[in-house]
Scaffold this motif. Sequence first.
Motif, short mmCIF file in Angstrom:
data_model
loop_
_atom_site.label_atom_id
_atom_site.label_comp_id
_atom_site.label_asym_id
_atom_site.label_seq_id
_atom_site.Cartn_x
_atom_site.Cartn_y
_atom_site.Cartn_z
N CYS A 37 -64.32 50.87 -38.55
CA CYS A 37 -62.98 50.58 -39.06
C CYS A 37 -63.01 50.36 -40.57
O CYS A 37 -64.05 50.04 -41.14
CB CYS A 37 -62.47 49.33 -38.35
N SER A 39 -61.92 47.89 -42.16
CA SER A 39 -62.33 46.53 -42.53
C SER A 39 -63.84 46.34 -42.41
O SER A 39 -64.42 45.52 -43.11
CB SER A 39 -61.56 45.45 -41.77
N HIS A 58 -66.37 45.93 -34.92
CA HIS A 58 -65.41 45.12 -34.17
C HIS A 58 -64.47 46.00 -33.35
O HIS A 58 -63.35 45.62 -33.07
CB HIS A 58 -64.63 44.21 -35.13
N GLU A 59 -64.94 47.20 -33.04
CA GLU A 59 -64.17 48.07 -32.14
C GLU A 59 -65.08 48.48 -31.00
O GLU A 59 -65.35 49.66 -30.78
CB GLU A 59 -63.64 49.30 -32.88
N CYS A 163 -59.01 47.74 -32.53
CA CYS A 163 -58.49 47.25 -33.82
C CYS A 163 -57.55 48.24 -34.47
O CYS A 163 -56.34 48.09 -34.43
CB CYS A 163 -59.64 46.89 -34.77
N GLY A 164 -58.10 49.29 -35.10
CA GLY A 164 -57.32 50.14 -35.99
C GLY A 164 -56.09 50.79 -35.37
O GLY A 164 -54.98 50.71 -35.90
ZN LIG Z 1 -60.64 46.85 -37.87
#
Ligand SMILES: [Zn+2]
Length: 362
Positions: A37, A39, A58-59, A163-164
Motif C-alpha cells: 500500500c 502508506s 497491512h493488507e 486497506c487501500g
Molecule cells: Zn494502506
Amino acid sequence: MKAAVSREPYQIAIEELDDPIPRSREVKIKLEVTGICGSDLSLFKGKLKIPRPVVLGHEGTGTVVALGPDVTSLKVGDRVVCTIIGHCGQCFQCKRGDYALCENAPMFSGGMLDGTTRLTKGGEKIHQISYQGSFAEYSIVPEICAIKVGEKTRLADVVGLACGASTGLGAAMVRVPVEAGSNVVVYGAGGVGLSVMIGAKANGAARIIAVDINPAKLETAKSLGLATHTVLAGTDDTRAFVMAETGRGADYAFDAVGLSSTTEEAMTVLRAGGEAVVIGHADGKIEATIDTVHFLRQKKLTGTFGGSIDPHVHIPHFIEMHESGKIDLSCLMDRQYRLEDLPQAFEDLSAGRITRGCVVFD
Ligand SMILES: [Zn+2]
Ligand SMILES: [Zn+2]
C-alpha cells in the motif's frame, strides 16, 4: 519465520524471527497474499513515523492456523482478509458505529491494540504495522480485525479491501456517499484514487474527472472505464476544466494524494455546498492555504480513515459486489512480487510504474 524487517528509513531486508504466538482474542494467520500500500511506502521512507525495527505490510490475507485463548468467531482453516481498522467494539466511537475512530486503536504505534508487540528476534522486540505486520510468513492479528471470506474468494483479487481499496470505496460510498448524477473530481489515479472512482461509478456518478501528474495513470483510469474525463495536473487548468464541464463546480472532490497543492485545489473545484474529502497522506504533514470564502460558500472539508467502513459489514459487501460483477477489484493489481523483492516493489510504486503490487507467498 521469515519476515521483511525495516530497521531504518529506506532499508528493508529479510530476517528470521521467532515464531509468533497469539494471545487472548488473537489469531495466527499464514499469509497467502499481502498488498503493498501507499502508506507502506510512506512508512518505508520515514515520511510516516513508526517505531523501528518494524515489520510493515497491512493488507494481509491468508488462512487462520492457530487461535489464542477466548477466540469465538474464527476457527483454524478459515480464510480471512485482515482489516486495518483496529477496533475494540466497546468504546464511545465503536458503539456509534464509527469503528475507524476507535478510541482504543492507536494508529502507527507499532504495537497491537493493547500496545504490546508480538514479534521477537531472540530477545529483541520487533514492531508491526496496523496490528498485522503482514510482510512475513505469519501474522498475529486481533480476532476482530480478521474478516472471514468465502472458500472460493480469490484473495489476490480482494486483498486491497484490507486497506487501500476499502479506503477508496468507503470514501465514496460510506464516508461521503456520492449521489447518482453527481460530478466528482478525484486527485490521484493510483490504487486508492481508482478505488474512489469504482465507488463513485457504482453509485451512479455522472462525471468522474481524474487528476494526476502521470499521463499513464490517467490513461489507466480512462481505459478501465472509470474516469469520464482526465486532467493532467501541472499542465491543464483543473479548476477551469471542472467549471467548464460542470457549469458550477464539482459536487465532490476526493484528494487521494494529500499534498498542500491538491488539498487546496480540491476546495476550489467544488460548487457552493460541495464537499472535499482528504484521503491521501503523501506527506505526513501539509500546510494548506484556504480562502475562507470557500467556507462562506458552505463547502465542507473532511477526511476519512480506511474509508470509514464497518469492516464486518462492508468488506463482505464489497466482495459480494466484486463477485457478482457489479464492480471489478482485480483491475487494481498489476504486479506480483516475492517477499525478497520488496525493495524493488517500493521502487516501482514510488516511480509510478505500477498501480498496486502484492507479495505472494508459497
Ligand atoms: Zn494502506
Ligand atoms: Zn473502540
